[in-house]
Design an enzyme around this catalytic site. Structure first.
Site, PDB file in Angstrom:
ATOM      1  N   ASP A  52       0.854  -1.194   0.000  1.00  0.00           N
ATOM      2  CA  ASP A  52       0.000   0.000   0.000  1.00  0.00           C
ATOM      3  C   ASP A  52       0.888   1.242   0.000  1.00  0.00           C
ATOM      4  OD1 ASP A  52       1.001   0.156   2.602  1.00  0.00           O
ATOM      5  OD2 ASP A  52      -0.770  -0.778   3.471  1.00  0.00           O
ATOM      6  N   ASP A  54       1.499   5.106   1.783  1.00  0.00           N
ATOM      7  CA  ASP A  54       1.168   6.048   2.848  1.00  0.00           C
ATOM      8  C   ASP A  54       1.588   7.436   2.397  1.00  0.00           C
ATOM      9  OD1 ASP A  54       0.398   4.029   4.845  1.00  0.00           O
ATOM     10  OD2 ASP A  54       2.503   3.450   4.715  1.00  0.00           O
ATOM     11  N   ASP A 128      11.492   4.873  11.618  1.00  0.00           N
ATOM     12  CA  ASP A 128      12.285   3.793  12.207  1.00  0.00           C
ATOM     13  C   ASP A 128      13.592   3.512  11.455  1.00  0.00           C
ATOM     14  OD1 ASP A 128      10.771   2.733  10.128  1.00  0.00           O
ATOM     15  OD2 ASP A 128       9.841   1.132  11.296  1.00  0.00           O
TER      16      ASP A 128
HETATM   17  P1  ATP Z   1       4.743  -2.388   4.988  1.00  0.00           P
HETATM   18  O1  ATP Z   1       5.293  -2.852   3.716  1.00  0.00           O
HETATM   19  O2  ATP Z   1       4.597  -3.452   5.985  1.00  0.00           O
HETATM   20  O3  ATP Z   1       3.492  -1.525   4.875  1.00  0.00           O
HETATM   21  P2  ATP Z   1       5.858   0.062   5.958  1.00  0.00           P
HETATM   22  O4  ATP Z   1       7.288   0.495   6.112  1.00  0.00           O
HETATM   23  O5  ATP Z   1       5.031   0.856   5.006  1.00  0.00           O
HETATM   24  O6  ATP Z   1       5.893  -1.448   5.592  1.00  0.00           O
HETATM   25  P3  ATP Z   1       3.920   0.800   7.907  1.00  0.00           P
HETATM   26  O7  ATP Z   1       3.602   0.136   9.191  1.00  0.00           O
HETATM   27  O8  ATP Z   1       2.899   0.897   6.847  1.00  0.00           O
HETATM   28  O9  ATP Z   1       5.224   0.075   7.369  1.00  0.00           O
HETATM   29  O10 ATP Z   1       4.436   2.252   8.291  1.00  0.00           O
HETATM   30  C1  ATP Z   1       4.652   3.279   7.319  1.00  0.00           C
HETATM   31  C2  ATP Z   1       5.880   4.082   7.714  1.00  0.00           C
HETATM   32  O11 ATP Z   1       5.670   4.684   8.983  1.00  0.00           O
HETATM   33  C3  ATP Z   1       7.151   3.250   7.894  1.00  0.00           C
HETATM   34  O12 ATP Z   1       7.807   3.041   6.688  1.00  0.00           O
HETATM   35  C4  ATP Z   1       7.948   4.109   8.845  1.00  0.00           C
HETATM   36  O13 ATP Z   1       8.569   5.164   8.171  1.00  0.00           O
HETATM   37  C5  ATP Z   1       6.867   4.681   9.746  1.00  0.00           C
HETATM   38  N1  ATP Z   1       6.660   3.822  10.921  1.00  0.00           N
HETATM   39  C6  ATP Z   1       5.733   2.859  11.077  1.00  0.00           C
HETATM   40  N2  ATP Z   1       5.810   2.293  12.280  1.00  0.00           N
HETATM   41  C7  ATP Z   1       6.804   2.912  12.920  1.00  0.00           C
HETATM   42  C8  ATP Z   1       7.378   2.793  14.210  1.00  0.00           C
HETATM   43  N3  ATP Z   1       6.911   1.896  15.068  1.00  0.00           N
HETATM   44  N4  ATP Z   1       8.391   3.625  14.535  1.00  0.00           N
HETATM   45  C9  ATP Z   1       8.838   4.547  13.656  1.00  0.00           C
HETATM   46  N5  ATP Z   1       8.354   4.696  12.426  1.00  0.00           N
HETATM   47  C10 ATP Z   1       7.355   3.908  12.058  1.00  0.00           C
HETATM   48 MG    MG Z   2       2.896   0.652   4.657  1.00  0.00          MG
END
Ligand code: ATP
Ligand code: MG
Length: 493
Positions: A52, A54, A128
């Site tokens: 997805d 963001d 993160d």
């Molecule tokens: P996925 O492919 O699982 O969606 P993602 O990196 O997009 O991976 P998400 O949980 O959708 O993960 O979070 C979007 C963004 O928000 C992350 O890429 C990161 O930059 C930030 N983020 C999410 N969770 C945290 C956290 N616990 N601490 C710091 N930053 C976070």
């Molecule tokens: Mg994501």
């Protein structure tokens, strides 16, 4: 900070769904900054298909609401976010965040409230991993890279921004995220992270809400690399935080289902994360059933109670939603029905709503060399592909074997290859049955039912002293034949 040309990194607007472009364009038109951030940018840079997208902006949630009106809902308390609906898609839009104020962190340093808006630089330092902190403006063909994340992408390294100890203390879930991304992307973990990934550190996860841990466990199960992440969960001490009661050991059944789950995801098929919970907790369920059997509880009651107990214990670590709990218990209950079905119920069972999941579970047990399925996984597999006549023959052959096994004093029917069985036996008369054959065919059924009552009596094992004594109402309940489709499971309390 460096600005990368997105097209040079292999990114283009053509890859993006209209929904995310709509969000970026609407915010830009209203005079705000807007970027795609996080996993979407990371995955595109790695040539993967993002799950997805963001978005992040300098507009506050209420300003986002003004831009999108009824298409926008503000959600969350700890992290206030906007959910924007674009067509049938939902895009999460966050506002740039500043560092949290001291007063809103717990004694262990965990962030409890986090709605302090800030600049893009501040927002970056709150993310993160370096690879998750690139900001992509598709209309400008720009990627803002504040920490040379591109090098970590190239060297396939997972690096936390800032001091790893502090970052884990702030949010212990980042430990799980570390293993998830390392497994998903096949990245190596920065040695600085490995060094501080101690048991004391993983103990911090006990402060994280079981709801959040359930969400994370789902992401672990559904990312398509379950097989790779399971040993990592054990090695880094996360397993015992998530599944306190499950021995940290990957059984052949877990391994087999993990492989199957990953393959299904790679083929674009859907998976139910609750199914993997049913697998993880299967041995606990069996042990708990044994516990009740020894107390003299009738089998159906024992299974129902064991299911409730096991899930209740698991809820202290990850709270599985009620609908998923019901699914898990139905899959478990289905096992004994599929293992030893009453011949007259076989066809109805095969069209039961939970048949598919129960059958998959049984077959995967069998394929992982669990001898207690007695070949019934293969039997049901073959049964589903049979014509009506073949089914009748298979049922009657099964019926005969069942009667034979019962005469030998065994409850379990060890089926031969069902296809072979149907070709060995005389075909049933396709047209009109003669009266004598009809009565012959009925015999095994009546024998089976008398055996059934015998096995019920056999079941009265001596009641041992313990929490449940002979007077306990549960031991007095009669075994009632139930139609599983009508069973309504009660609360898990
Ligand atoms: P996925 O492919 O699982 O969606 P993602 O990196 O997009 O991976 P998400 O949980 O959708 O993960 O979070 C979007 C963004 O928000 C992350 O890429 C990161 O930059 C930030 N983020 C999410 N969770 C945290 C956290 N616990 N601490 C710091 N930053 C976070
Ligand atoms: Mg994501």
């Amino acid at each position: 900070m460096q600005t990368l040309r997105a097209s040079k990194c292999g990114l283009s607007t053509a890859q993006l769904p209209p929904s995310i472009l709509d969000v970026i364009d609407s915010l830009t038109k209203a005079g705000y900054e807007a970027y795609i951030v996080g996993g979407g940018v990371r995955d595109l840079m790695l040539g993967l298909n993002p799950k997805d997208y963001d978005a992040v902006t300098n507009a506050t949630p209420s300003q986002i609401k003004e831009v999108f009106g009824r298409r926008c809902r503000i959600i969350g308390r700890r992290f206030e976010l906007a959910h924007v609906y674009s067509g049938r898609e939902l895009i999460e839009v966050a506002t740039f965040r500043a560092p949290p104020k001291k007063a809103i962190t717990s004694a262990q340093g965990m962030i409890l409230r986090d709605n302090n808006w800030g600049t893009i630089e501040q927002d970056f330092s709150r993310r993160d991993f370096s690879i998750n902190s690139m900001y992509y403006q598709p209309r400008k063909d720009e990627i803002l890279d504040f920490c040379n994340a591109i090098d970590d992408i190239k060297s396939k390294t997972l690096r936390l921004l800032g001091d790893p100890t502090l970052r884990f203390e702030e949010d212990p879930v980042r430990m799980l995220r570390t293993l998830r991304f390392a497994a998903k992307l096949n990245f190596s973990i920065d040695p600085k992270i490995i060094k501080i990934f101690t048991h004391e550190m993983t103990d911090l996860l006990s402060d994280v809400s079981p709801h959040r841990l359930y969400d994370e466990s789902q992401k672990l199960f559904t990312m398509g690399h379950l097989q790779r992440v399971m040993p990592m969960l054990i090695e880094f001490g996360i397993w015992k935080q998530l599944f306190t009661d499950i021995t940290p050991e990957i059984t052949p059944f877990m391994e087999r289902v993990a492989r199957n789950t990953d393959q299904r995801i790679q083929m674009g098929k859907t998976i139910n994360p609750a199914f993997f919970y049913a697998v993880l907790l299967w041995n606990n369920f069996l042990a708990r059933c044994d516990y009740y059997h020894e107390k003299g509880v009738v089998a159906t009651e024992a299974r129902a109670q064991a299911g409730l107990d096991v899930l209740k214990r698991q809820a202290t670590r990850t709270i599985i939603p009620r609908f998923a709990e019901t699914f898990i218990r139905e899959v478990w209950e289905m096992q004994s029905r599929l293992l030893n079905p009453k011949p007259q119920q076989i066809e109805a069972l095969s069209s039961h709503a939970r048949f598919r999941a129960g059958f998959d579970f049984l077959l995967l047990r069998e394929k992982s060399n669990d001898p207690s399925t007695h070949g019934m996984g293969a039997w049901w597999e073959a049964y589903q592909d049979m014509s009506v006549d073949e089914k009748e023959r298979a049922i009657s052959a099964y019926n005969r074997q069942r009667a034979k096994s019962r005469r030998k004093g065994s409850d379990a029917v060890v089926v031969e290859d069902p296809k072979a069985v149907t070709t060995q036996i005389e075909p049933l008369v396709k047209e009109q049955e003669t009266r004598s054959r009809r009565s012959r065919n009925n015999k095994p059924t009546s024998r089976a039912s008398s055996n059934d009552s015998r096995s019920r009596n056999d079941y009265k094992s001596p009641v041992k002293t313990g929490e449940i004594n002979a007077d306990h109402p549960i031991t007095k309940r009669r075994r009632v034949q139930r139609d599983l489709s009508k069973v309504v499971f009660g609360p898990t309390q």
